[in-house]
Scaffold this active site. Structure first.
Site, PDB file in Angstrom:
ATOM      1  N   LYS A 110     -10.829 -10.390 -14.204  1.00 19.77           N
ATOM      2  CA  LYS A 110     -12.064  -9.153 -13.258  1.00 19.77           C
ATOM      3  C   LYS A 110     -12.922  -8.944 -13.940  1.00 19.77           C
ATOM      4  O   LYS A 110     -12.808  -8.466 -15.524  1.00 19.77           O
ATOM      5  CB  LYS A 110     -11.270  -7.948 -12.768  1.00 19.77           C
ATOM      6  CG  LYS A 110     -11.765  -7.259 -11.639  1.00 19.77           C
ATOM      7  CD  LYS A 110     -11.514  -6.029 -11.239  1.00 19.77           C
ATOM      8  CE  LYS A 110     -12.391  -5.912  -9.713  1.00 19.77           C
ATOM      9  NZ  LYS A 110     -11.752  -4.677  -9.475  1.00 19.77           N
TER      10      LYS A 110
ATOM     11  N   SER B  64      -8.308  -1.851  -4.287  1.00 18.07           N
ATOM     12  CA  SER B  64      -9.007  -2.943  -5.158  1.00 18.07           C
ATOM     13  C   SER B  64      -7.895  -4.413  -5.473  1.00 18.07           C
ATOM     14  O   SER B  64      -8.379  -5.469  -5.623  1.00 18.07           O
ATOM     15  CB  SER B  64      -9.907  -2.250  -6.092  1.00 18.07           C
ATOM     16  OG  SER B  64     -10.810  -2.714  -5.630  1.00 18.07           O
TER      17      SER B  64
ATOM     18  N   SER C  70     -12.039  -4.256  -4.576  1.00 17.96           N
ATOM     19  CA  SER C  70     -13.430  -5.176  -5.096  1.00 17.96           C
ATOM     20  C   SER C  70     -12.955  -6.563  -6.276  1.00 17.96           C
ATOM     21  O   SER C  70     -13.830  -7.069  -6.516  1.00 17.96           O
ATOM     22  CB  SER C  70     -13.682  -4.085  -6.381  1.00 17.96           C
ATOM     23  OG  SER C  70     -12.700  -3.385  -6.897  1.00 17.96           O
TER      24      SER C  70
END
Lengths: 97, 480, 479
Positions: free
Chosen positions: B68, B167, B143
């Site tokens: 990420k 997330s 996310s």
């Protein structure tokens, strides 16, 4: 309910420039969210300790031993205004308040 | 050969490399090519080659990992999905990424995400939305949407995400893969660009539970750079349980009742999964988490409050965007932040600043912290009667792009079932448990702090029994 | 006409002390002073995204030592908070400090009660860089993060001081105490000791507190006293003319000695404190407190009391020695070197030694050993040399070191004793040389002794004892 003048005050604290339109929209959106959130204010929480940390740790300390430091070039590598004296900024207290 | 590589889970690929059946360089090149041809906008940066060859005998054997964007990686763009950090290349690497590299998982690329991890759809990225490989008109969740889509579409063998209020789990559910949020403190946060420090946790997004266990094993552990990190009581084991005799699964009525807005297809998959668990020997019991319905409110005070401070460092002085540098200082600050941050980030900074401001602290932040205490107590009580809590991960399946982007509150309600575990700091995993109208549904299992091994075992048993087939997304691919 | 109201100043101090650790409060960068800009930084103290603070154990140790030295209660559990505001010298947009539960609470030093002592991190240095020549000609500044993150102890007193002089004196005692326990350089000029003052006035006899102002930037002991004095005068004038004192922050200008209000548009004062989620609580364990206590030397105030009490030194002299630990140490070694030494005499001669060594010098790093010093004082006490000769010997000791006995012999400074005929002869010569003075003394004007004694001193090069000269003059004049 969040008033427009409160939005302006908070935006100033947070250093966020908002246009008139944005500030009005922010007041509406935040009010709606706050309306939802407000419900917890009616809970009976007398005597309940606040939780700041979920981990049961204390005294995470480090020895007073030096590590290496960056060179000034490395430190300033991503700076928008690198100068010999350091990170350049507009002087505080200059210009319009 | 190539399609064979694609069919291998990460653990299988690692085993194949160790057995000399495939070559780590070949595997890297295979996934690099797929990531580079990404049509889902899952990646924001792809490596040319493995930065370092996996050490001989390394447990992860050179199977590359997608990371990420918000994990700092030395010399590699680390922008946390934000315009304000466009092109920012940190001078150091996050602990978790370093540990994985040392264990033999080189960096494959950086994945797209909601800006500063604030969002549940990945539509809040400054670098564009990510598409769901099951249906490209839909969001992959957020996310950690880039990581989820990349793994689901086979653009990466596995990926790192972070979970603050759901997330990892929610995008895993929307994308038909496994996502695990460990106990708070299990993984070092050093080098993770912070959203909400008391909630943020790194975790794996993988094709199956075994991969999740394998990746997690090499992420966890105390890090002297993170005061809130800790050593797990035991090493993470690979799951092997085949039955669930004696396991008590608790269904909390507050999260699965009408308040959660769970749609019927999701409910059907959830109940079918519970029936499977029961068939494996588990008992299904109703339990109660009285304060769970208030978790979302507490979360939307605590997380924005912490974020408002965490994001104060983006001020145009030391790195990142600067706007209006020739004006006075306050104008420079305010314009830099106005242009650097997207709408959702601004909304949360405003909300958090307000909640902490003079005269409101006790009413909002203080109250939220007390609700947090109650929620932890609720879980402790529940875990004296049941071993694990089960809920749907999200109330719906992946929604269409743009469906909720104009209604922040509706978007927040996505986190209804995942936020309570975040506030309590306990581990929770989402595994795919079926399809509803052709879209994956996630099953969430949560256990007491440090119960990762048991949690992985139960998730594994259910996974094996359900036999969820993720191949439609893999073969639909994201690669051109 | 009624007498004008008499006002009494009520003063409290807020002191920031840079701790003398090797590394910063929350990262391993070495502390520095005067090094080139940004040569002591790392991702943490630059506030780079993703970095986290880790508490320096030594800073906590020093904090506990300060608390113990001030008689504070050490908190069993304390926490760090974030204090949020924007300023270029603050890299994270918040300062990590302590808020509702400080490391140390309460206590007392001398006559002043301590409110609290807490730990925090210092800001970086913002230097004015002049005009940029850019389009708007905006003034530029530059940030040097070398100082950023230096550990600070903030010490807050109760408003127990009543004058500028008292404030200055008390700050001296605090500085001495902190220096003695070795936690800081406490140098005001270099900024390792910084002091703000809260000043208000109230009518004498009243116990209510008036509106206070906060004085900043008084970066020397002299300026502290000057600033407070100026503010007391300003407030007195306001009150006497019936105008209210505004609560505000005033900046002291050392050049003009004047105070100017800082911009009062202070919505920035909403610091939005909340518990620092990146740090876990601090628990001062019994082991940590014991370790801090074990490293505390005798504190200056206790030492001064001992010097005055057990050794019988005058209070002023006792403080002079005790408040400069290096002098106190030298004095005590000298005292121990001579079993028969007279503490008061030794203390008096310390003054002479300090004068000869020059302001601020440490006698331990001079050529004079405490043993030599003690034996010199003993020689004077035993009248083996005169006081004047003693001074001369000190000068020689400072210049070349060595043994006082050897110097006295070499220089011929030994006292001419009363039973030495030569002294009688010199006295006789003095009387003969100034018959007028001799006559006046004889007729009872003792002031006339002066020139006679002076003559003898000159002739003997100060080696004769004043008392002996006196006695011989009287004897020879038949008094």
């Amino acid at each position: 309910m969040l008033e427009r003048h409160q939005v302006d005050h908070v935006a100033r604290l947070a250093r966020l420039e908002l246009s008139d339109v944005e500030a009005d929209r922010m007041a509406t959106e935040l009010s709606k969210i706050l309306d939802h959130i407000e419900a917890i204010r009616s809970l009976d929480l007398a005597g309940v300790q606040p939780t700041s940390h979920v981990v049961d740790l204390v005294n995470a300390l480090r020895a007073d031993a030096p590590h290496g430091s960056l060179t000034p070039e490395q430190a300033l590598a991503a700076a928008p205004e690198p100068t010999a004296a350091g990170f350049g900024v507009p002087s505080p207290g200059q210009g319009a308040e | 050969m190539s399609s064979d590589l694609l069919q291998l889970s990460a653990a299988q690929a690692a085993a194949a490399i160790r057995a000399g059946e495939i070559d780590a360089t070949e595997l890297f090149a295979f996934y690099r090519a797929r990531a580079a041809a990404d049509q889902l906008n899952a990646f924001t940066w792809v490596a040319e080659a493995a930065a370092t060859a996996a050490p001989a005998g390394a447990p992860l054997a050179g199977v590359p990992v997608a990371v990420k964007d918000l994990f700092c990686t030395e010399g590699v763009p680390s922008q946390s999905g934000s315009r304000i950090l466009e092109g920012y290349r940190p001078p150091y690497t996050a602990t978790v990424v370093r540990r994985l590299a040392a264990a033999g998982a080189p960096l494959l690329g950086k994945t797209n995400q909601d800006e500063f991890a604030m969002g549940s759809s990945n539509e809040n990225s400054a670098y564009g939305p990510v598409l769901n490989p099951w249906d490209r008109t839909r969001v992959p969740g957020g996310s950690s949407g880039g990581s989820a889509a990349a793994v689901a579409a086979g653009l990466a063998p596995w990926a790192l995400g972070t979970d603050t209020g759901g997330s990892i789990r929610q995008p895993a559910a929307f994308s038909g893969i496994v996502g695990l949020k460990p106990t708070y403190g299990a993984c070092s946060r050093y080098g993770m660009i912070a959203f909400a420090s008391s909630l943020d946790q790194a975790g794996p997004l993988t094709r199956d539970v075994t991969d999740a266990a394998l990746l997690l094993r090499h992420m966890v552990g105390r890090d002297a750079n993170d005061s809130t990190s800790l050593e797990l009581p035991e090493e993470i084991r690979l799951p092997r349980r085949g039955e669930l005799h004696g396991v008590r699964l608790g269904v909390p009525e507050e999260l699965t009742g009408s308040a959660g807005g769970i749609d019927s297809g999701v409910r059907a998959s959830f109940e079918a999964a519970l029936a499977q668990a029961q068939a494996l020997g588990a008992s299904i019991e109703t339990c109660t988490l009285p304060h769970a319905p208030h978790a979302l409110s507490a979360y939307y005070i605590i997380a924005p409050a912490e974020a408002s401070a965490n994001l104060a460092r983006f001020d145009g002085v030391r790195y990142g965007l600067r706007v209006a540098g020739d004006t006075d200082l306050d104008t420079m600050y305010s314009r830099t932040r106005a242009q650097g941050f997207g709408a959702e980030v601004k909304r949360r900074i405003m909300l958090g600043t307000y909640a902490l401001s003079s005269g409101y602290y006790d009413a909002y932040y203080g109250t939220a912290q007390r609700v947090r205490t109650r929620i932890s107590e609720d879980f402790r009580t529940a875990f004296s009667a049941v071993d694990f809590i089960v809920t749907p991960t999200a109330p719906t399946t992946a929604f269409e792009l743009g469906a909720k982007s104009h209604d922040p509150l509706a978007m927040y309600l996505n986190d209804f079932c995942t936020v309570p575990m975040s506030l309590a700091g306990i581990p929770a995993i989402s595994i795919p448990c079926g399809l509803s109208d052709g879209l994956p549904v996630g099953l969430q299992l949560a256990g007491p702090a440090f119960s990762e091994n048991a949690l992985l075992d139960v998730a594994y048993a259910i996974e094996q029994a359900l036999g969820f087939d993720g191949r439609p997304a893999l073969s639909a691919g994201g690669a051109a | 006409m009624a007498a004008e109201t008499e006002y009494e100043p009520v003063i409290g101090l807020e002191i920031h002390v840079q701790l003398k650790t090797r590394t910063k409060m929350f990262c391993g960068c070495e502390l520095s002073f005067g090094d080139p800009p940004n040569t002591h930084t790392c991702p943490r103290c630059l506030g780079l995204p993703g970095t986290l603070p880790v508490i320096n154990a030594q800073a906590v140790h020093y904090g506990i030592m300060i608390g113990l030295a001030l008689g504070s209660q050490i908190a069993a559990r304390s926490q760090f908070h974030r204090k949020n505001y924007f300023y270029p010298d603050l890299p994270k947009g918040y300062q990590i400090s302590q808020y509702d539960v400080p490391l140390c609470s309460g206590g007392r030093l001398g006559e002043v009660r301590i409110h609290r002592v807490h730990l925090e991190e210092d800001a970086a240095k913002l230097v004015h860089a002049g005009s940029s020549g850019r389009i708007h000609g905006a003034e530029r500044s530059a940030v040097d993060f070398n100082r950023g993150g230096t550990p600070l102890a903030e010490i807050v007193t109760e408003p127990d001081l009543r004058s500028a002089e008292a404030a200055r004196e008390w700050l001296t005692l605090l500085r001495t105490t902190l220096r003695a326990i070795g936690v800081s350089d406490v140098n005001m000029e270099e900024g390792s000791l910084r002091c703000d003052a809260n000043v208000s006035l109230r009518p004498v006899g009243s116990s209510e507190l008036g509106t206070k102002t906060e004085l900043k930037n008084m970066n020397s002991f002299r300026f502290l006293a000057q600033g407070i004095r100026a503010e007391v005068e300003r407030q007195t004038e306001l009150l006497r003319s019936g105008r209210p004192v505004q609560q505000e922050t005033l900046h002291f200008d050392p050049a003009s000695g004047s105070l100017t209000p800082l911009r009062s548009k202070e919505e920035a004062h909403d610091y939005r404190y909340f518990p620092e989620p990146d740090l876990v609580p601090l628990e001062a364990t019994a082991e940590m407190i014991d370790a801090a206590r074990a490293q505390l030397p005798e504190l200056p105030s206790a030492r001064a009391e001992r010097f005055a009490g057990a050794l019988g030194l005058p209070a002023e002299r006792a403080r002079e020695l005790a408040f400069r630990p290096e002098l106190g140490d030298f004095f005590e070694v000298a005292l121990a070197a001579d079993a028969g030494a007279e503490p008061a005499a030794l203390a008096n001669w310390m003054q002479t030694l300090v004068e000869r060594l020059g302001d601020g010098a440490d006698p331990a790093s001079s050529l004079v050993t405490p043993q030599a010093f003690a034996s010199l004082v003993a020689m004077v006490s035993e009248k083996a040399i005169s006081r004047d000769a003693g001074r001369e010997v000190i000068e020689l000791l400072v210049a070349e070191g060595g043994d006082p006995g050897t110097i006295v012999e070499r220089e011929g400074l030994g006292a001419i004793s009363a039973d030495d005929d030569s002294l009688s002869a010199v006295v006789a010569a003095a009387l003969a040389a100034d018959p007028a003075a001799a006559e006046q003394v004889r007729s009872g004007n003792m002031k006339a002794m002066g020139p006679l004694v002076g003559y003898v001193m000159r002739e003997t090069k100060g080696r004769a004892d004043g008392g002996e000269i006196n006695r011989l003059i009287r004897e020879q004049l038949g008094l």
